[in-house]
Design an enzyme around this catalytic site. Structure first.
Site, PDB file in Angstrom:
ATOM      1  N   HIS A  10       0.877  -1.179   0.118  1.00  0.00           N
ATOM      2  CA  HIS A  10       0.018  -0.165  -0.060  1.00  0.00           C
ATOM      3  C   HIS A  10       0.958   1.337   0.044  1.00  0.00           C
ATOM      4  O   HIS A  10       1.231   1.700   1.047  1.00  0.00           O
ATOM      5  CB  HIS A  10      -0.881  -0.111   1.348  1.00  0.00           C
ATOM      6  CG  HIS A  10      -1.860  -1.119   1.477  1.00  0.00           C
ATOM      7  ND1 HIS A  10      -2.217  -1.546   2.683  1.00  0.00           N
ATOM      8  CD2 HIS A  10      -2.552  -1.986   0.324  1.00  0.00           C
ATOM      9  CE1 HIS A  10      -3.046  -2.368   2.374  1.00  0.00           C
ATOM     10  NE2 HIS A  10      -3.376  -2.574   1.066  1.00  0.00           N
ATOM     11  N   THR A  57       4.431   0.633   3.867  1.00  0.00           N
ATOM     12  CA  THR A  57       4.352  -0.011   5.115  1.00  0.00           C
ATOM     13  C   THR A  57       3.781  -1.421   5.382  1.00  0.00           C
ATOM     14  O   THR A  57       3.918  -2.070   6.113  1.00  0.00           O
ATOM     15  CB  THR A  57       3.876   1.174   6.033  1.00  0.00           C
ATOM     16  OG1 THR A  57       2.461   1.395   5.807  1.00  0.00           O
ATOM     17  CG2 THR A  57       4.733   2.312   6.280  1.00  0.00           C
ATOM     18  N   HIS A  58       2.852  -1.513   4.495  1.00  0.00           N
ATOM     19  CA  HIS A  58       2.045  -2.570   4.349  1.00  0.00           C
ATOM     20  C   HIS A  58       2.307  -3.621   3.310  1.00  0.00           C
ATOM     21  O   HIS A  58       2.180  -3.118   2.078  1.00  0.00           O
ATOM     22  CB  HIS A  58       0.490  -2.384   4.378  1.00  0.00           C
ATOM     23  CG  HIS A  58      -0.097  -1.455   5.413  1.00  0.00           C
ATOM     24  ND1 HIS A  58      -1.276  -0.718   5.254  1.00  0.00           N
ATOM     25  CD2 HIS A  58       0.352  -1.040   6.667  1.00  0.00           C
ATOM     26  CE1 HIS A  58      -1.381   0.452   6.150  1.00  0.00           C
ATOM     27  NE2 HIS A  58      -0.589  -0.163   7.141  1.00  0.00           N
ATOM     28  N   LEU A  59       3.004  -4.903   3.639  1.00  0.00           N
ATOM     29  CA  LEU A  59       3.299  -5.469   2.648  1.00  0.00           C
ATOM     30  C   LEU A  59       2.536  -6.789   2.590  1.00  0.00           C
ATOM     31  O   LEU A  59       2.382  -7.254   3.681  1.00  0.00           O
ATOM     32  CB  LEU A  59       4.958  -5.735   2.806  1.00  0.00           C
ATOM     33  CG  LEU A  59       5.826  -4.458   3.561  1.00  0.00           C
ATOM     34  CD1 LEU A  59       7.217  -4.813   3.680  1.00  0.00           C
ATOM     35  CD2 LEU A  59       5.862  -3.329   2.231  1.00  0.00           C
TER      36      LEU A  59
END
Lengths: 507, 112
Positions: free
Chosen positions: A277, A435-437
């Site tokens: 994201h 940061t969101h993987l």
């Protein structure tokens, strides 16, 4: 909490257990708790250090040095490299995130199952919901109290309300939050219910042993069966953990596939389907004090444009980081810093459809290949434009989009329309982080399309499971911690069930 | 790799130039702070910041005949603004990393 601190291991250490869990982040902590509850002897091996409340750093410099991998400066390889923010601590990213909680959206699960029907059996919706309910209860997840949220959050609410966008206080695992605004550096009050304080602590209470400051180099495989791990302690010694029943890998989306690759797991799907994201932020200046570094770090969200792949949040930041985001340099920057308390800081996360890849580089370190494509840039432009509109609706006198080649400061909302309609398409114009993987050991019933089966077992090795966000078939469009924990719990129950059933490979 | 004495002088002067007027200044960080940063920072950040220190210290010598830390405040601002607004992305990144480090250092100095 810590059974063995790798900083003190100078020679060799050997441990034996039923299951070794690599990583103590959301997936690893969740797995350890379930496995320990099932009566298994578990060892968790974590590369990072513990971060108890008493040692929480007062500033971003010290906090990031202690708990962020590479001080958040690990970059993707792309025309415009993007910082990949990853935690490195006992508790993983849960120690440094904004404590935001979202249940896995049903439409995301529907999409996964439509793509691969077998996922409905391996990852049933009812099981995810049940585990999520348990996580919500255990982590004390509740909406942010407006009384401590602070102006940065209140202004976002006001702006969204004025524009008719659906918005709400963010549900967070932050019991008794005092609004110190320091979630991203670690909670100084012990309010954030990070995974080290909750599920990992539960596991330790049931006999789980945690080894910290120790990096797993490889998983040992004996005739295609995972038998343990070999690790390097920070003190220089070698740690070997023999696992009678198998190995659970939860080292995160970047490190899990590289660890598997390093261990000799020959799976061409490893590292593919990296999703994220990409996030950008907007500052806005008001004629009133906002002090965006106070209050709940991320206490309010705007969800009315999720169908456009956009999610908005207030984003309180440390003053040092805020200073680096302000325009100017030299005395011009100093003048901005002097009026820093007048700025709000909000962010947008894009559910980008861009895919990337993670692989082992020639140094042995992970390489993440991921950049912004045109669709993601247009989504970011729309996101920044909407943030600006909300800011003006909330009373901002000017907004700072932070887009190179565009207006440094915007005072006329119509300029935001221009940004959205015709954004700079050079990815280097955009200041973005991820940061969101997700996705690098994707779950699929077809070994040609994924690394793990619907029951979380690796396709190409026995006794090896992956229980972190790398198994997610896609990104989710929402903050993933709670869904990672819930899905890891589903997976851990599968592990425990196979052990209890005495499958042939157990010894 | 540790900073040499000369590099420390240049680094501290650059940080104070990037964010002047702070009390305590960004330059007041200790060797221990920098050692911790060196141990934790991604290699790209370590190399990038060091490169920025060298580049922004000695680039002004081309135009003004003196390194940055020997310039007055007006000329220092002019150099930094030129770098920050440069049309080449790679040049702008030098200013970006210096601003980042100056902000973090100033915040650290306040609480240390």
């Amino acid at each position: 909490m810590i059974h063995l601190d790798g900083r003190e291991v100078r020679s060799a250490a050997q441990l034996a257990c039923d299951v070794v869990v690599v990583g103590s982040g959301p997936g690893g902590s969740a797995a350890a708790a379930i496995l320990a509850e099932a009566g298994l002897d578990v060892v968790v091996v974590e590369e990072g250090l513990p971060y108890p409340t008493a040692e929480v750093a007062p500033d971003a410099w010290a906090a990031m040095a202690r708990t962020y991998r590479g001080m958040a400066a690990t970059m993707t390889r792309a025309r415009s490299p993007i910082p990949v923010v990853q935690g490195r601590a006992v508790g993983g990213a849960s120690v440094i995130n904004g404590a935001i909680s979202w249940r896995l959206p049903r439409d995301v699960w529907d999409r996964w199952v439509n793509e691969d029907r077998a996922l409905a059996d391996g990852l049933p919706w009812e099981a995810i919901e049940r585990e999520t309910d348990a996580v919500v209860a255990r982590l004390g997840i509740a909406p942010t109290d407006p009384a401590i949220a602070g102006r940065n959050n209140a202004l976002l609410a006001a702006g969204a309300e004025a524009l008719g966008l659906e918005h709400r206080p963010i549900a967070r695992n932050a019991t008794g939050c005092q609004g110190s605004g320091r979630c991203l550096q670690g909670c100084p009050n012990g309010a954030k219910q990070s995974l080290d304080r909750t599920l990992l602590a539960d596991a330790v209470g049931r006999g789980t042993r945690v080894v910290c400051a120790t990096r797993v180099d490889r998983i040992t495989l004996d005739r295609g069966r995972a038998t343990g791990v070999v690790a390097q302690a920070d003190g220089g010694g070698r740690v070997e953990v023999a696992a009678r029943c198998g190995v659970v890998v939860a080292a995160g989306v970047v490190h899990t596939p590289v660890l598997l690759e390093r261990s000799g797991l020959a799976d061409p799907q490893l590292g593919l389907h990296f999703r994220a994201h990409p996030g950008a932020s907007l500052l806005a200046r008001y004629d009133e004090p906002v002090r965006c570094w106070t209050g709940a770090t991320q206490g309010h969200e705007v969800i009315g444009l999720r169908d456009r792949r956009l999610k908005f949040e207030a984003l309180g930041v440390d003053r040092g980081l805020l200073a680096s985001r302000l325009p100017g340099i030299g005395r011009a920057l100093a003048a901005e810093v002097d009026r820093m308390d007048a700025y709000s800081s909000w962010g947008v996360a894009v559910r980008a459809r861009t895919r990337g890849r993670v692989h082992r580089g020639w140094t042995g370190r992970p390489v993440v290949r991921y950049g912004l494509d045109e669709e993601a840039i247009r989504d970011l432009a729309a996101g920044i434009a909407w943030l600006g509109r909300m800011a003006f609706a909330a009373g901002a006198v000017e907004v700072l989009p932070g887009v190179a080649g565009f207006d440094l400061r915007v005072t006329d909302p119509r300029r935001l329309d221009a940004l959205e309609a015709d954004p700079p398409l050079d990815p280097r114009a955009w200041s973005v982080v991820v940061t969101h993987l997700f996705g690098t050991c994707r779950m699929s019933s077809d070994p040609a399309k994924g690394v793990v089966r619907p029951d979380f077992r690796a396709h190409r090795a026995e006794g090896l499971w992956v229980l972190d966000a790398s198994v997610f078939p896609t990104n989710t469009g929402v903050n993933p911690q709670t869904s990672i924990v819930a899905i890891a719990r589903v997976g851990a129950r599968n592990v425990a069930a196979r052990v209890a059933a005495g499958v042939p490979w157990t010894r | 790799m540790r900073w040499t004495r000369a590099e420390r002088r240049w680094r501290d002067a650059l940080l104070d130039a990037a964010l002047p007027g702070r009390s305590p200044p960004p330059s007041s960080l200790t060797d221990a702070d920098w050692d911790r940063w060196g141990a934790a920072a991604d290699p790209l950040l370590r190399v990038g910041f060091r490169a920025a220190v060298w580049a922004l210290t000695w680039l002004p010598a081309v135009r003004y005949g003196r390194p940055l830390h020997h310039l007055d405040a007006d000329r220092r601002d002019a150099v930094l603004a030129w770098v920050a607004g440069h049309r080449l992305w790679a040049i702008r990144q030098l200013a970006l990393v210096v601003r980042l480090m100056a902000g973090l250092a100033a915040s650290r100095a306040e609480v240390a």
